[in-house]
Design a protein around this motif. Structure first.
Motif, PDB file in Angstrom:
ATOM      1  N   LYS A  38       9.641  17.213  16.606  1.00  0.00           N
ATOM      2  CA  LYS A  38       9.347  18.466  15.888  1.00  0.00           C
ATOM      3  C   LYS A  38      10.068  19.661  16.532  1.00  0.00           C
ATOM      4  O   LYS A  38       9.797  20.813  16.183  1.00  0.00           O
ATOM      5  N   LYS A  50      11.153  13.572  11.339  1.00  0.00           N
ATOM      6  CA  LYS A  50      10.699  12.175  11.388  1.00  0.00           C
ATOM      7  C   LYS A  50      11.814  11.301  11.948  1.00  0.00           C
ATOM      8  O   LYS A  50      12.982  11.703  11.998  1.00  0.00           O
ATOM      9  N   LEU A  51      11.449  10.072  12.271  1.00  0.00           N
ATOM     10  CA  LEU A  51      12.437   9.089  12.718  1.00  0.00           C
ATOM     11  C   LEU A  51      12.507   7.965  11.706  1.00  0.00           C
ATOM     12  O   LEU A  51      11.483   7.642  11.106  1.00  0.00           O
ATOM     13  N   GLU A  64      16.276   8.557   6.393  1.00  0.00           N
ATOM     14  CA  GLU A  64      15.668   7.438   5.644  1.00  0.00           C
ATOM     15  C   GLU A  64      16.190   6.098   6.179  1.00  0.00           C
ATOM     16  O   GLU A  64      17.378   5.771   6.065  1.00  0.00           O
ATOM     17  N   SER A  65      15.245   5.339   6.733  1.00  0.00           N
ATOM     18  CA  SER A  65      15.609   4.078   7.391  1.00  0.00           C
ATOM     19  C   SER A  65      16.375   3.126   6.473  1.00  0.00           C
ATOM     20  O   SER A  65      17.361   2.509   6.894  1.00  0.00           O
TER      21      SER A  65
HETATM   22  N1  LIG Z   1      10.600   7.010   4.553  1.00  0.00           N
HETATM   23  C1  LIG Z   1      10.936   7.373   5.902  1.00  0.00           C
HETATM   24  C2  LIG Z   1       9.664   7.463   6.731  1.00  0.00           C
HETATM   25  C3  LIG Z   1       9.920   8.075   8.091  1.00  0.00           C
HETATM   26  C4  LIG Z   1       8.639   8.178   8.881  1.00  0.00           C
HETATM   27  O1  LIG Z   1       7.544   8.439   8.337  1.00  0.00           O
HETATM   28  N2  LIG Z   1       8.760   7.999  10.189  1.00  0.00           N
HETATM   29  C5  LIG Z   1       7.611   8.080  11.058  1.00  0.00           C
HETATM   30  C6  LIG Z   1       7.699   7.018  12.142  1.00  0.00           C
HETATM   31  S1  LIG Z   1       7.610   5.382  11.427  1.00  0.00           S
HETATM   32  C7  LIG Z   1       7.588   9.432  11.751  1.00  0.00           C
HETATM   33  O2  LIG Z   1       8.611   9.902  12.199  1.00  0.00           O
HETATM   34  N3  LIG Z   1       6.407  10.037  11.847  1.00  0.00           N
HETATM   35  C8  LIG Z   1       6.237  11.277  12.550  1.00  0.00           C
HETATM   36  C9  LIG Z   1       5.808  12.382  11.641  1.00  0.00           C
HETATM   37  O3  LIG Z   1       5.687  12.168  10.426  1.00  0.00           O
HETATM   38  O4  LIG Z   1       5.586  13.459  12.146  1.00  0.00           O
HETATM   39  C10 LIG Z   1      11.915   6.332   6.502  1.00  0.00           C
HETATM   40  O5  LIG Z   1      11.827   5.167   6.116  1.00  0.00           O
HETATM   41  O6  LIG Z   1      12.769   6.708   7.318  1.00  0.00           O
END
Ligand SMILES: N[C@@H](CCC(=O)N[C@@H](CS)C(=O)NCC(=O)O)C(=O)O
Length: 202
Positions: A38, A50-51, A64-65
């Motif tokens: 963040k 996000k990751l 996006e993974s």
């Molecule tokens: N659809 C996105 C989802 C990304 C996602 O939600 N990543 C999670 C980890 S699995 C994350 O970074 N969460 C931390 C947050 O939302 O603050 C992808 O597939 O990259």
């Protein structure tokens, strides 16, 4: 190629694709416990904080993974991680990737979080009752598709197996595959792959 990464997140999916390809890449580790995802610096790369995220050699940045995994597979077409554009297999590949990202993942991860580390968090009500039937329908479709088949598309692993397979690993961890023998065997085969093991190492 740089993959912005933290263990036990969806960043393991494009890492798995890179490991299957056997190409050099750099892991840029983001410390989620320290809220580095963040930080203003990281949010300039991923606007949702996000990751995973990814920077290609030419400076292209992707989030996006699934998109990152598809992109790296297309950069090295000779490795066969994506069917060639055009024939029916490419259509089926798109189908399962969209199914994984749009149909399976959203309800599955609500149920997953609800049953795991957010189970007792009153500030995070995750509606298992609404989402579980949606997950079960998606899992039944996949059980049918993988009965008598080793992979979702064609006769070898593609990014469709990586994206759908990683979600099925999560489903197996909350015991949703008990009555689905084809999916259980599929997950076991995927988790035994050396590239999967390397991608999920710390
Ligand atoms: N659809 C996105 C989802 C990304 C996602 O939600 N990543 C999670 C980890 S699995 C994350 O970074 N969460 C931390 C947050 O939302 O603050 C992808 O597939 O990259």
């Amino acid at each position: 190629m740089k993959l912005y990464y933290a263990t036990r997140t969806r960043a393991t999916r494009p890492r798995w694709a890179l490991e299957e390809l056997g190409v050099p890449y750099e892991l840029v580790r983001i410390d989620m416990a320290a809220r580095q995802h963040k930080s203003a610096e990281y949010m300039a790369i991923h606007p949702l904080g996000k990751l995973p995220s990814f920077a290609d050699d030419d400076g292209t940045v992707l989030i996006e993974s699934a998109a990152i995994a598809m992109h790296v597979a297309d950069r090295f077409p000779e490795r066969g991680l994506a069917p060639a554009p055009g024939p029916a297999d490419r259509g089926r590949y798109y189908q399962w990737l969209a199914f994984g990202a749009a149909t399976l993942d959203p309800p599955l991860f609500k149920v997953f979080y609800g049953k795991t580390f957010r189970a007792n968090d009153p500030n995070s009500p995750l509606d298992i009752e609404t989402n579980l039937p949606l997950v079960n329908v998606a899992l039944d479709v996949l059980e049918g598709a993988l009965t008598g088949r080793e992979f979702l598309v064609g006769d070898h692993l593609t990014v469709a197996d990586i994206i759908v397979g990683a979600s099925l690993v999560a489903a197996s961890r909350i015991d949703l595959l008990a009555e689905r023998p084809a999916l259980r065997a599929y997950v076991e085969r995927l988790m035994a792959r050396p590239a999967y093991v390397r991608a999920n190492a710390d």
